[in-house]
Design an enzyme around this catalytic site. Sequence first.
Site: not given
Length: 436
Positions: A40, A121, A244, A255
């Site tokens: 990467k 997170t 939403f 997520c």
Amino acid sequence: MAAKAEPIGVIGVGWVGLVTAACFADLGHPVIARDIVAEKVEALQRGETTIHEPGLDELLARNAGRIEFTTDLGRLGSARLLFVCVDTPPTQSGDADLSRVEAVVDELGAGDDHVLVMKSTVPAGTGTAIKRDHPEITYVSCPEFLKEGSAVEDFMHPDRVVVGADPGDQDARAAVAELYAPLGGELVQTDVTSAEMIKLGSNAFLAAKISFINEIANVCEEVGADVRDVARGVGLDDRIGPKFLQAGLGWGGSCFSKDVSALKQLAANSGYHFQLLNAVIEVNELQKRRVVKKLAKHLGSLAGRRVALLGLAFKPDTDDMRGASSLVLAARLEGEGALVRAYDPVAMSRAAEEMPKVEMCGSAIEALEGADAAVLVTEWREFAELDWPEVAKRMARPLIVDGRNFLDHEALQAAGFAYEGIGRAIEASPPQTVAD
């Protein structure tokens, strides 16, 4: 002469880390971005973007002189603020896998030279645990609120910036807040655990909102209402808002699924049963499977039927296949004996790794040729612009399930299609079908 901007360190150049690095560089900061995956890093050093995100290619090219990509953690020595952007995937139990976060903490070791800024997170309480085990670390929680497909815009124009730090790290919190100050957005300064909880609570609420409107859509189908009108009427209430509230095949991506599961498991580990999140997850999983029932209503048995999937990524403007509805849908169709073909403008290579039995096609027309049915899975603009009358001639049966209520159903029916949406009071108008 203006003072030279201090370098910023970014650890992990996946989706969040790469966007973060590129945007900070565009703000004029030298950035040192480190990742442990050599392939990467080498690709990024050659100027090859490793993810599909609108505007990111241009941002990286424009700031190539400001960003250094490396596998060497030692190169971060000159950066005081180190933004941790490693992934925290779910474990089998539903907890977040913090092994990559722990590896970063262990690698950095003791010292007052750096501020660890947690973008990843993590469950509420993670920062407290890190500080307990490593009291020498200066730690700030700064959760990300980027949406795939608009991440660059979200970074540059945030609606809020959350910065959490405990009493002994207030100077570090101020330094992070100052870094984001030019971007605007309301600043929320709080403690570490509250900052962590803001991120989890935000994603859980959005997932719940999507599951709720999908439940409403399912009831609309039973009583003859149109969920689009219902959602508009509901969303005009400023206590609710319109975002939403688009019914469809359910939420996907990395997520929502992992954060909802992580919050549910965090509550359970603390002795609290978060009942609402159980329903949110269950509704989302069942929603993806309702497409099979819609197809069977028209085709009967799906064994041997050719079904085309239009779109594979979990949302448009990304090549991300994590949590994509197409994965569940393809597996269910294959389980019913259907022959599945698919096309996506950007996610084909990633999808091929995840869906080895699905025939990947070079265009939408190729996927639709001779198909008994089509399912619109991802609302890419090019699908709305197809020559649908021509498509109807090429399909064995002009039947479409619009999994995102994205297409013009009147135009499709005029072209001879039987049309099924999600939560819409529309007569399917089955066309004359081709004999078996």
